[in-house]
Design an enzyme around this catalytic site. Structure first.
Site, PDB file in Angstrom:
ATOM      1  N   ASN A  10      -5.997   7.088   6.243  1.00  0.00           N
ATOM      2  CA  ASN A  10      -6.752   6.195   5.783  1.00  0.00           C
ATOM      3  C   ASN A  10      -7.584   5.282   6.646  1.00  0.00           C
ATOM      4  O   ASN A  10      -6.749   4.414   7.291  1.00  0.00           O
ATOM      5  CB  ASN A  10      -6.177   5.439   4.569  1.00  0.00           C
ATOM      6  N   LYS A  12      -9.845   3.291   6.629  1.00  0.00           N
ATOM      7  CA  LYS A  12     -10.390   2.023   6.273  1.00  0.00           C
ATOM      8  C   LYS A  12     -11.966   1.889   6.666  1.00  0.00           C
ATOM      9  O   LYS A  12     -12.689   2.942   7.091  1.00  0.00           O
ATOM     10  CB  LYS A  12      -9.368   0.791   6.379  1.00  0.00           C
ATOM     11  N   HIS A  89      -6.591   1.561  -4.121  1.00  0.00           N
ATOM     12  CA  HIS A  89      -5.974   1.135  -2.862  1.00  0.00           C
ATOM     13  C   HIS A  89      -5.903  -0.424  -3.303  1.00  0.00           C
ATOM     14  O   HIS A  89      -6.689  -1.118  -3.484  1.00  0.00           O
ATOM     15  CB  HIS A  89      -6.685   1.526  -1.593  1.00  0.00           C
ATOM     16  N   GLU A  91      -6.087  -2.628  -1.023  1.00  0.00           N
ATOM     17  CA  GLU A  91      -7.376  -3.512  -0.642  1.00  0.00           C
ATOM     18  C   GLU A  91      -8.453  -3.670  -1.617  1.00  0.00           C
ATOM     19  O   GLU A  91      -9.056  -4.704  -1.744  1.00  0.00           O
ATOM     20  CB  GLU A  91      -7.726  -3.229   0.877  1.00  0.00           C
ATOM     21  N   GLU A 159       2.552   2.323  -2.282  1.00  0.00           N
ATOM     22  CA  GLU A 159       2.112   1.611  -0.909  1.00  0.00           C
ATOM     23  C   GLU A 159       2.664   0.025  -1.518  1.00  0.00           C
ATOM     24  O   GLU A 159       1.482  -0.856  -1.842  1.00  0.00           O
ATOM     25  CB  GLU A 159       0.769   1.524  -0.844  1.00  0.00           C
ATOM     26  N   GLY A 165       0.015  -2.649   6.812  1.00  0.00           N
ATOM     27  CA  GLY A 165      -0.735  -3.328   8.025  1.00  0.00           C
ATOM     28  C   GLY A 165       0.293  -4.428   8.645  1.00  0.00           C
ATOM     29  O   GLY A 165      -0.322  -5.302   9.584  1.00  0.00           O
ATOM     30  N   SER A 203       2.719   0.742   6.812  1.00  0.00           N
ATOM     31  CA  SER A 203       3.449   0.828   8.082  1.00  0.00           C
ATOM     32  C   SER A 203       4.330   2.129   8.516  1.00  0.00           C
ATOM     33  O   SER A 203       5.439   1.772   9.146  1.00  0.00           O
ATOM     34  CB  SER A 203       4.307  -0.550   8.188  1.00  0.00           C
ATOM     35  N   GLY A 224      -2.517   4.133   7.359  1.00  0.00           N
ATOM     36  CA  GLY A 224      -3.609   3.415   7.657  1.00  0.00           C
ATOM     37  C   GLY A 224      -3.759   3.594   9.291  1.00  0.00           C
ATOM     38  O   GLY A 224      -4.281   4.258   9.887  1.00  0.00           O
ATOM     39  N   GLY A 225      -3.027   2.157  10.037  1.00  0.00           N
ATOM     40  CA  GLY A 225      -3.387   2.090  11.359  1.00  0.00           C
ATOM     41  C   GLY A 225      -2.929   3.413  12.266  1.00  0.00           C
ATOM     42  O   GLY A 225      -3.753   3.773  13.329  1.00  0.00           O
TER      43      GLY A 225
END
Ligand code: PEP
Length: 240
Positions: A10, A12, A89, A91, A159, A165, A203, A224-225
């Site tokens: 993802n 983002k 999600h 967020e 999640e 994150g 993470s 993500g990251g």
């Protein structure tokens, strides 16, 4: 029932046209036996589709078209080459007040467009500290997944909000317990529950991937990251 591991990225609100190099590198290095998916910003879907890595959206509206300025429909995502879409999600749930009912209304739109819905659930730190994580996630599953979910049209992503994150991850025991809980709840509703994939997200990195992805009922990851760099994403895919 065999569940193929799915490693989904993802991005983002990250990525420009130049990010195509990352998708090309992922295509070149893709390990066998693992399904990959990259969910870039909607602006990049058309240019990143057909490069050898399946592409998905990060959100969709529940309607096919209409007066919804700034939104994107599942049909529009499919039209430019997406094969899946993330819905609910954390967020989106937090920043845009997307409720379980709203998530639930987006899923049939995804299915109608031929997209796999990746339905996200997860508790906050406060909820976990109060011992409410299993109940919270159970309620999110009940409210966010419409009837008709199958192994082919739906993927669940657990999640924990506090792990996204932050570099924090739940214990192996907590992930094991939650994924078993999700599997049991799916089994109470859906004939194909045993074939439905349940991803862990929060993470997930190259250095913790092998341990987390080996947990029973963890059928892959939503990343993500660490999905922004092909090298990290591929390291996680190889760890699976
Ligand atoms: C996510 O946003 O879905 C996610 C899991 O992010 P990160 O891997 O950066 O924690």
């Amino acid at each position: 029932m065999i569940r193929r591991t799915l490693i989904a990225g993802n991005w983002k609100m990250n990525g420009l046209s130049a990010s195509a190099v990352e998708v090309n590198a992922i295509a070149d290095g893709a390990p066998n036996g693992v399904d990959l998916l990259i969910c870039p910003p909607a602006t990049l879907i058309a240019s990143l589709a057909n490069r050898g890595v399946p592409i998905g959206g990060q959100n969709c509206h529940s309607e096919v078209k209409g007066a919804y300025t700034g939104d994107v429909s599942a049909d529009q995502l499919a039209d430019v080459g997406a094969v899946a879409v993330i819905v609910g999600h954390s967020e989106r749930r937090q920043e845009y007040e997307v409720t379980d009912a709203i998530v639930c209304s987006k899923v049939p739109a995804a299915w109608g467009a031929g997209l796999t819905a990746i339905i996200c659930v997860g508790e906050t730190k406060e909820q976990r500290d109060h011992g409410a994580a299993l109940d919270v996630v159970g309620a999110q599953l009940a409210g966010s997944i419409p009837d008709g979910a199958t192994a082919a049209n739906s993927v669940i992503a657990y999640e924990p909000v506090w792990a996204i994150g932050t570099g924090l991850v739940p214990s192996i025991n907590d992930i094991t317990e939650m994924h078993a809980h999700i599997r049991a709840q799916l089994a109470g509703r859906f004939a194909e529950a045993k074939g439905m994939r349940i991803l862990y997200g929060g993470s997930l990195k190259p250095d913790n991937a092998a341990e987390i992805l080996a947990i029973e009922n963890v059928d892959g990851g939503l990343i993500g990251g660490a999905s922004l760099k092909a090298e990290d994403f591929l390291a996680i895919a190889r760890a699976a």
